[in-house]
Scaffold this motif. Sequence first.
Motif, PDB file in Angstrom:
ATOM      1  N   ILE A  66       0.410   3.956  -1.175  1.00 49.71           N
ATOM      2  CA  ILE A  66       0.112   4.656   0.075  1.00 49.71           C
ATOM      3  C   ILE A  66      -0.010   6.140  -0.239  1.00 49.71           C
ATOM      4  N   SER A 171      -5.632   4.001   2.596  1.00 57.03           N
ATOM      5  CA  SER A 171      -4.168   4.086   2.662  1.00 57.03           C
ATOM      6  C   SER A 171      -3.741   5.408   3.303  1.00 57.03           C
ATOM      7  N   TYR A 172      -4.498   6.452   3.057  1.00 52.84           N
ATOM      8  CA  TYR A 172      -4.217   7.751   3.665  1.00 52.84           C
ATOM      9  C   TYR A 172      -4.371   7.680   5.188  1.00 52.84           C
ATOM     10  N   LEU A 173      -5.324   6.886   5.637  1.00 51.15           N
ATOM     11  CA  LEU A 173      -5.565   6.726   7.075  1.00 51.15           C
ATOM     12  C   LEU A 173      -4.645   5.665   7.689  1.00 51.15           C
ATOM     13  N   GLY A 174      -3.908   4.983   6.853  1.00 56.68           N
ATOM     14  CA  GLY A 174      -2.999   3.965   7.349  1.00 56.68           C
ATOM     15  C   GLY A 174      -3.688   2.674   7.748  1.00 56.68           C
TER      16      GLY A 174
END
Lengths: 187, 187
Positions: A66, A171-174
């Motif tokens: 993440i 992953s940065y944006l979830g």
Amino acid sequence: MNYLDTIQQYINNLPHEVHQALNGASVIRHYKKGDLLLKQGEVCQRSFHLHSGIARKYYLNDGKEITTEIYFKNDLALSFESYVLQTPGHEYIEALSDLDASIMPFQAFRALRKKFPALMELDVMLSEYYAIWLEQRLFQFYTLDATLRYKAMLEKSPQLVQFIPLTILASYLGISLETLSRIRAKI
Amino acid sequence: MNYLDTIQQYINNLPHEVHQALNGASVIRHYKKGDLLLKQGEVCQRSFHLHSGIARKYYLNDGKEITTEIYFKNDLALSFESYVLQTPGHEYIEALSDLDASIMPFQAFRALRKKFPALMELDVMLSEYYAIWLEQRLFQFYTLDATLRYKAMLEKSPQLVQFIPLTILASYLGISLETLSRIRAKI
DNA sequence: CCCTTTCTTTGACATAAGTCAAATATTTTC
DNA sequence: GAAAATATTTGACTTATGTCAAAGAAAGGG
């Protein structure tokens, strides 16, 4: 003028001797793409000021990476909690391209901060800036769905979309990689 | 020892004259349940140190209230970005019960910080603490689903579940009221 | 330049959580 | 203490996003 500019200006206006002291306490080093500047479980004892290249900070959860922050030229990379508390952290910092960074040891900066009150003030501003940035990220998770978060990123940080693989952006944006791919196909 | 305790200890060990100066610059005031200590659009020019009672910080999004922080005895309530930048903010601070708080004007604290370097250092620590807290909240949104976030809250902040209406808790957890109600029925 | 690895897209399906609506339950107020 | 306001639960249904799998595209190493 945004706060980052204010901080930059503050740094530019620091007395010459402070700049000299900062330079004297840090070293410049080159890293290769893929190099880990910090590993999970280590204490973050140094901050990295990027002169060129791209890096990211990430942690592992359930075997999945993440990404929590992406750094470009002039950004300051460190694992905040580990750095502040000088305790083992859970984050990695990885070079996403070849990069040059000046490395400032935690203890050296502490000593300088004691000597030059202007650096203590700078430290306040940097923490404040980071907290405001975190508030805004949290705000996005509260108020925007995946598509809107991606659009916001397109607007605010197009360089991310330009240079960073989708796996990392997702992953940065979830969200999952597949969802991001579908969002891009649709808009 | 956690960072909050470290900070508390730091405050306790401040010289008497610093404590006097802080007390001299602040006033204690009583608020009634429902009172707004800060309104959206205002500049957050004061910080509130809760002596008793409960408060929350929230903003409106699409007509819905999203609670971002809940304060108890001894907590420091302020709208961070608005306070730091002294610009109009988007958050409300509301008394959830009758409460007493000591009010410190932004400018007064600035002046004291300049006079007493120990307060500048305290300011660094408080911002660091807030940033670490935000990182942990963000971490939870990345790694936990609604049920696990609620369980984490039960573990880490049982006083929230004990005293705060579900409508507010749900928004704080980033889920709908109905979902929270169902989670509670199931576990 | 080819081979391997990594990255991205697409499809089919599963699941978590949201929305709307209505029924209860609880608290507050007069 | 009854009425009103507020808070919570429950049901039926919708929607966003995740997961697994496989194929296609692009990039990097020898």
